[in-house]
Write an enzyme that holds these catalytic residues in place. Structure first.
Site, short mmCIF file in Angstrom:
data_model
loop_
_atom_site.label_atom_id
_atom_site.label_comp_id
_atom_site.label_asym_id
_atom_site.label_seq_id
_atom_site.Cartn_x
_atom_site.Cartn_y
_atom_site.Cartn_z
N ASN A 74 -14.46 73.04 49.55
CA ASN A 74 -14.35 71.60 49.78
C ASN A 74 -14.68 70.93 48.46
O ASN A 74 -15.81 71.01 47.97
CB ASN A 74 -15.33 71.15 50.88
CG ASN A 74 -15.27 69.65 51.12
OD1 ASN A 74 -15.21 68.86 50.20
ND2 ASN A 74 -15.31 69.26 52.38
N ASP A 80 -13.52 74.27 55.42
CA ASP A 80 -14.69 73.51 55.85
C ASP A 80 -14.55 73.29 57.36
O ASP A 80 -13.76 72.46 57.80
CB ASP A 80 -14.74 72.18 55.10
CG ASP A 80 -15.95 71.33 55.48
OD1 ASP A 80 -16.65 71.68 56.46
OD2 ASP A 80 -16.19 70.31 54.82
N TYR A 128 -9.65 71.62 57.18
CA TYR A 128 -10.73 70.65 56.94
C TYR A 128 -11.00 70.02 58.30
O TYR A 128 -10.34 69.08 58.73
CB TYR A 128 -10.33 69.61 55.90
CG TYR A 128 -11.37 68.52 55.70
CD1 TYR A 128 -12.73 68.84 55.58
CD2 TYR A 128 -11.02 67.18 55.63
CE1 TYR A 128 -13.68 67.86 55.40
CE2 TYR A 128 -11.96 66.18 55.45
CZ TYR A 128 -13.29 66.53 55.33
OH TYR A 128 -14.26 65.55 55.16
#
Length: 322
Positions: A73, A213, A174
């Site tokens: 990230n 993430d 994400y």
């Protein structure tokens, strides 16, 4: 990614008492992710640097016939680029890199990235300067799909990429955050439901690697001050943690880093900028490689790059396969 013959690893003898997925408990039962009363911080040997180290970055070497994947990230391509992003990317030289929270509004023209990765896929959501997921590869994929099927949110294209290779399906992610005061927990529930179905739809013919993430921890070993954060902080609620276990159980998947490090505590991938978190060793392990359990034997290493902090408030995680 090239698939090679399986070999035995230390993972086969890992202690799996807490790490093996189980069916999610009902609300009336205790969650296996609940605090045990043993709060942790990062061990003393974990660096506390606030900026990327100067000089040559010395990283674990790999054999030429191994394939290395990296997740990171970067909090923003623009901001991380000014703080040493390319210096690390070149040093790691991963075969496939998954970047989350890129915050780009269009496919970037980036000389450094272009020189390393001929195959680039940038997932960009509708909201400007928000979210973003990218998969950079030296290996040509068979197929690429953008977004999470069934997830009715404009950010979906900027949150998930499904990249199919010859023997592996990579799901770069994400994940949705449950938000301050858990204000978007309902959105996270919908995300988890859609994700579970999507991973299941990929089948068993190829290895599946869900990574990036994930905005959730496995249990109290993976965050600092767990007893104060349970059911109060995004990423560490019974709702999220139990759903995470359910997603893994349904799809016969496992957390590669936890399988290879069954007793480790305080090994974090994220330290918030605020509150002097890095210096205090107060972080979260929310960046993960989740694998088909049948693929675990081919994992040679899964490592958190603890020293690579400062270009982002997250550190990279790498996985090496034979």
């Amino acid at each position: 990614m090239v698939k090679r013959a399986a070999s035995s690893t230390a993972a086969e003898s890992s202690k799996k008492a807490r790490a093996t997925p189980t069916s999610a408990p009902t609300a009336a039962t205790a969650s296996p992710a609940a605090p045990t009363g043993q709060d942790h911080i990062a061990p003393d040997w974990v660096p506390r640097n606030a900026q990327l180290p100067t000089g040559t970055l010395k990283l674990t070497p790999r054999a030429e016939d191994h394939v290395r994947l990296m997740i990171w990230n970067i909090t923003s391509l623009k901001s991380s680029d000014a703080k040493g992003f390319m210096r690390y990317l070149r040093a790691e030289d991963a075969d496939v890199a998954v970047l989350s929270e890129t915050k780009v509004n269009d496919k970037p023209s980036h000389a450094g990235i272009d020189a390393m990765y001929p195959y680039q896929y940038w997932g960009i959501g509708e909201k400007k300067g928000y979210a973003g997921i990218a998969v950079l590869s030296k290996i040509k994929p068979v197929k690429v799909e953008y977004g999470l099927p069934g997830f009715d949110d404009p950010s979906t294209r900027g949150r998930l990429l499904t990249v199919e290779f010859a023997h592996t399906i990579l799901v770069g992610t994400y994940a949705v955050n449950a938000g301050d005061n858990l204000k978007t927990l309902d959105t996270k529930r919908r995300w988890n439901d859609c994700l579970e179905k999507h991973l299941h739809s990929l089948g068993q013919a190829k290895d599946v690697v869900w990574c990036g993430d994930l905005n959730v921890v496995w249990d109290d070993r993976d965050l600092a001050g767990a007893s104060k954060k349970w059911n109060k902080s995004a990423g560490y609620t019974q709702d999220e943690c139990d759903a995470h276990r359910r997603v893994l159980a349904t799809n016969d998947m496992c957390d590669a880093w936890r399988e290879l490090h069954p007793d480790a505590v305080g090994h974090y991938t994220y330290y918030g900028w605020r509150g002097n978190c890095r210096a205090r060793g107060a972080g979260w392990r929310i960046d993960s490689f989740i694998l088909s359990r049948k693929a675990l034997a081919r994992v040679q290493a899964c490592e958190i790059r603890h020293e690579i902090y400062g270009a982002s408030d997250h550190v990279p995680v790498v996985r090496t396969n034979n």
